[in-house]
Design a protein around this motif. Structure first.
Motif, mmCIF file in Angstrom:
data_model
loop_
_atom_site.group_PDB
_atom_site.id
_atom_site.type_symbol
_atom_site.label_atom_id
_atom_site.label_comp_id
_atom_site.label_asym_id
_atom_site.label_seq_id
_atom_site.Cartn_x
_atom_site.Cartn_y
_atom_site.Cartn_z
ATOM 1 N N UNK A 135 -48.636 32.049 64.325
ATOM 2 C CA UNK A 135 -50.022 32.208 63.905
ATOM 3 C C UNK A 135 -50.062 32.644 62.436
ATOM 4 N N UNK A 136 -50.979 32.075 61.649
ATOM 5 C CA UNK A 136 -51.094 32.496 60.256
ATOM 6 C C UNK A 136 -51.666 33.918 60.180
ATOM 7 N N UNK A 137 -51.486 34.578 59.035
ATOM 8 C CA UNK A 137 -50.846 34.068 57.806
ATOM 9 C C UNK A 137 -49.333 34.052 57.922
ATOM 10 N N UNK A 138 -48.703 33.080 57.213
ATOM 11 C CA UNK A 138 -47.263 32.928 57.257
ATOM 12 C C UNK A 138 -46.628 33.454 55.973
ATOM 13 N N UNK A 139 -45.434 34.008 56.088
ATOM 14 C CA UNK A 139 -44.751 34.511 54.894
ATOM 15 C C UNK A 139 -43.976 33.414 54.161
ATOM 16 N N UNK A 140 -44.463 32.202 54.230
ATOM 17 C CA UNK A 140 -43.817 31.065 53.577
ATOM 18 C C UNK A 140 -44.873 30.002 53.296
ATOM 19 N N UNK A 141 -44.511 29.008 52.491
ATOM 20 C CA UNK A 141 -45.427 27.925 52.161
ATOM 21 C C UNK A 141 -45.500 26.919 53.307
ATOM 22 N N UNK A 142 -46.690 26.410 53.565
ATOM 23 C CA UNK A 142 -46.885 25.360 54.567
ATOM 24 C C UNK A 142 -47.563 24.186 53.864
ATOM 25 N N UNK A 143 -46.870 23.063 53.797
ATOM 26 C CA UNK A 143 -47.398 21.891 53.094
ATOM 27 C C UNK A 143 -47.506 20.699 54.030
ATOM 28 N N UNK A 144 -48.653 20.042 54.008
ATOM 29 C CA UNK A 144 -48.815 18.783 54.721
ATOM 30 C C UNK A 144 -48.285 17.676 53.815
ATOM 31 N N UNK A 145 -47.346 16.894 54.304
ATOM 32 C CA UNK A 145 -46.669 15.914 53.453
ATOM 33 C C UNK A 145 -46.705 14.533 54.082
ATOM 34 N N UNK A 146 -46.467 13.538 53.255
ATOM 35 C CA UNK A 146 -46.318 12.158 53.693
ATOM 36 C C UNK A 146 -45.087 11.569 53.020
ATOM 37 N N UNK A 147 -44.398 10.699 53.717
ATOM 38 C CA UNK A 147 -43.273 9.980 53.123
ATOM 39 C C UNK A 147 -43.220 8.593 53.742
ATOM 40 N N UNK A 148 -42.480 7.701 53.111
ATOM 41 C CA UNK A 148 -42.406 6.320 53.587
ATOM 42 C C UNK A 148 -40.998 5.963 54.024
ATOM 43 N N UNK A 149 -40.937 5.174 55.076
ATOM 44 C CA UNK A 149 -39.711 4.483 55.439
ATOM 45 C C UNK A 149 -39.865 3.070 54.875
ATOM 46 N N UNK A 150 -39.295 2.839 53.702
ATOM 47 C CA UNK A 150 -39.474 1.544 53.040
ATOM 48 C C UNK A 150 -38.856 0.414 53.845
ATOM 49 N N UNK A 151 -37.779 0.724 54.548
ATOM 50 C CA UNK A 151 -37.118 -0.297 55.360
ATOM 51 C C UNK A 151 -38.054 -0.829 56.433
ATOM 52 N N UNK A 152 -38.835 0.060 57.038
ATOM 53 C CA UNK A 152 -39.765 -0.337 58.100
ATOM 54 C C UNK A 152 -41.179 -0.555 57.576
ATOM 55 N N UNK A 153 -41.403 -0.231 56.297
ATOM 56 C CA UNK A 153 -42.727 -0.330 55.673
ATOM 57 C C UNK A 153 -43.763 0.491 56.438
ATOM 58 N N UNK A 154 -43.382 1.752 56.724
ATOM 59 C CA UNK A 154 -44.258 2.645 57.464
ATOM 60 C C UNK A 154 -44.406 3.975 56.733
ATOM 61 N N UNK A 155 -45.578 4.565 56.866
ATOM 62 C CA UNK A 155 -45.848 5.894 56.311
ATOM 63 C C UNK A 155 -45.780 6.918 57.436
ATOM 64 N N UNK A 156 -45.183 8.067 57.137
ATOM 65 C CA UNK A 156 -45.059 9.147 58.118
ATOM 66 C C UNK A 156 -45.746 10.401 57.597
ATOM 67 N N UNK A 157 -46.307 11.157 58.527
ATOM 68 C CA UNK A 157 -46.968 12.412 58.187
ATOM 69 C C UNK A 157 -46.242 13.567 58.843
ATOM 70 N N UNK A 158 -46.146 14.669 58.123
ATOM 71 C CA UNK A 158 -45.445 15.812 58.687
ATOM 72 C C UNK A 158 -45.832 17.113 58.017
ATOM 73 N N UNK A 159 -45.085 18.140 58.367
ATOM 74 C CA UNK A 159 -45.294 19.476 57.817
ATOM 75 C C UNK A 159 -43.971 19.979 57.242
#
Length: 587
Positions: free
Chosen positions: A254-278
């Protein structure tokens, strides 16, 4: 749905403990990740609330569409599928004016387009999803209307591998709606008929029937629940409500957290797909080590959510507090990630993980030379595949990973799970024999066509299938054939993880629960250790954790039915074992 694929003789989908429900058009059953959580009570009410019911092949999905205008005149919104556990989906491409309402859900391939009536309080339109085109009428409402019913019956099905709470709503027109409370799946349409005290409830979508006797004094229905080849005792009790008891999950961070939390996206170019994560990163640290978490089988969100447990959120929190950055991401086609999960194999998942590693190497706060993998269950197959092709990886952790092929895993887990549940010997042996036949046909070389498979399966299982009638028999054979001839299942059945482990050169931690019934330590650990020794790996550790199950919870029996009943998400001994080993290797 209701009975798992294991108990319905089609076998469990590789250690899968995800909810087993018939999802919306079989594509949109998605867990809402921590970062996609529905608005809390503190969130302002949406500017507009629309409600409607989509009828899809003997199942009804109640939709609540929340729309809110933004400052620039555009609209934002979410759709909650009330009969899929309240799963929440972000709306995109929203069009809303005096004459029309429309939106799409990119993660599921769904689109809705409708015309508004003159009062702009009713939208009459079509729901498009893949090849489906279905009428959907939405009404503007102040609040989501309650389901209207004549009588409510509640009960618990002891499905051997899981105890399932169900609710059956009897409607005025003779229809019923079934709610599998434990699985958060509802809206299954059936009929209830009475002949004196005899009551018959049929649910075609589930290939299920209940035959019982009504006791007006006790207000009960007592009889048999029959689904496919399985018949179980069931008592239904007339009830006023079926509100589930809130589940306690005290370890969920449960927040607040003693660290950074970032919502990120990255691509698998081989599969031509975008992924979402934390991505969670220790504060005020530069060039920190990092770990990619790899989920088990079935479509999993970034937290590997099951029964409101969020094990990857718990593990990420523990590791990040110890100074290790953690990336966890939604599987293909889940949450914010693109793709079609049903078309992917374990090799595809390895490609996705490699893309996650490459993403981390490009982050300024991450030390590209100190990146590890931690895979649970099927993730324990994926991690070695990635490590073999990426010698820069620092180390890998296998949580309940396997050392033998899928055919051996299925045979082992079937027997262990049914034995633990005190299954009658005759039923157990029938299950084992049926599964053996199903696998033997699927393991043939060359691979049979689906028609050849169905024909041979019908011959081998003729005695057992004679208990099924017409459509039910056809559905069983079709379902088993499609599953076992699918690319994922074919890879799983034949893949030899030990062969891959002989080529892993980085340090390896192997941990498993003593009471794991899905990946038996006695079967898998000797194979894993033998492979690592054969390959000359000089730095590996194998640890069996007492009293822990497949999810690394402290358990009594290890049974799947305990997963949701246990409040603990991951035992501290498991968290400490993983964290201490990784911190030491990632110095």
């Amino acid at each position: 749905m209701i009975l798992s694929r294991l108990y319905s003789y089609a076998a469990v989908h590789f250690f899968s403990v995800c909810v087993l429900s018939v999802c919306l058009l079989n594509t949109t059953c998605r867990s809402t990740s921590a970062q996609e959580a529905e608005p809390t009570a503190k969130t302002a009410a949406p500017a507009e609330l629309w409600f409607g019911t989509l009828d899809v092949e003997q199942r009804r999905f109640r939709f609540a569409v929340e729309l809110k205008p933004s400052d620039n005149g555009d609209w934002t919104g979410r759709l909650r599928s009330l009969d899929e556990g309240g799963a929440s989906f972000q709306l995109e491409g929203i069009s809303r004016d005096a004459e029309q309402l429309g939106f799409e859900i990119k993660s599921t391939g769904a689109k809705y387009s409708a015309k508004l009536d003159p009062s702009a309080s009713q939208a009459s339109g079509r729901w498009h999803q893949h090849s489906n085109d279905i009428e959907l009428i939405l009404e503007k409402v102040d609040s989501v209307p309650a389901l209207k019913f004549k009588t409510l019956w509640t009960g618990k099905i002891n499905a051997i591998i899981q105890n399932l709470d169900i609710a059956i709503f009897e409607l005025d027109n003779g229809e019923v709606l079934l709610d599998s409370v434990s699985q958060k799946a509802s809206g299954f349409v059936g009929r209830l008929t009475r002949d004196g005290q005899h009551v018959l409830i049929s649910l075609p979508a589930l290939d299920a029937q209940f035959n019982g006797t009504e006791d007006g004094v006790a207000q009960t229905l007592t009889g048999k629940w029959k689904q496919g080849l399985v018949s179980l005792d069931l008592v239904l009790v007339k009830s006023e409500s079926h509100q589930p008891v809130p589940l306690r999950r005290p370890q969920t961070p449960q927040p607040p957290f003693p660290y950074q939390v970032r919502e990120v996206e990255f691509r698998n170019e081989k599969a031509n797909l975008k992924f979402a994560g934390t991505l969670t990163v220790p504060r005020e640290a530069e060039r920190v080590p990092a770990v990619v978490l790899i989920s088990g089988s079935g479509p999993q969100d970034r937290d590997e959510t099951i029964a409101e447990h969020r094990p990857f959120a718990v593990l990420a929190d523990h590791l990040t507090r110890a100074g290790v950055a953690v990336l966890r991401f939604d599987d293909r086609g889940v949450g914010g990630s693109e793709g079609d999960f049903s078309e992917a194999t374990t090799l595809d998942f390895a490609s996705d993980v490699q893309a996650a590693v490459d993403f981390l190497r490009g982050q300024s706060e991450i030390d590209a030379h100190r990146i590890a993998l931690c895979g649970h269950s099927e993730g324990g197959l994926v991690a070695p595949l990635v490590a073999v092709d990426d010698p820069q990886l620092a180390c890998i952790v296998l949580m309940a990973g396997s050392g033998v092929n899928g055919a051996a895993i299925l045979a082992s887990q079937t027997r262990l799970i049914l034995e633990q549940a005190d299954t009658p010997p005759e039923l157990l042996q029938r299950q084992v024999a049926m599964q053996k036949a199903i696998i033997e046909v699927a393991m043939q070389s060359p691979l049979p066509t689906i028609e050849e498979y169905k024909s041979e399966l019908e011959k081998k299982l003729n005695a057992q299938l004679s208990e099924l009638e017409g459509t039910a028999r056809d559905q069983f054979v079709e379902g088993v054939s499609a599953q076992f001839l699918s690319p994922w299942f074919q890879f799983f059945l034949k893949h030899e993880p030990a062969e891959v482990l002989t080529r892993v050169r980085c340090p390896v931690l192997v941990i498993c629960g003593e009471k794991d019934l899905q990946v038996d330590p006695q079967l898998n650990l000797p194979a894993i250790e033998g492979a690592l020794v054969k390959g000359g790996n000089a730095d590996f550790k194998i640890q069996v954790l007492p009293s822990l199950n497949h999810l690394f919870q402290t358990s009594t029996t290890g049974a799947i039915s305990e997963y949701g009943e246990i409040e603990e998400t991951i035992a501290p001994i498991a968290l400490d074992a993983i964290t201490h080993w990784l911190v030491e290797r990632l110095k």
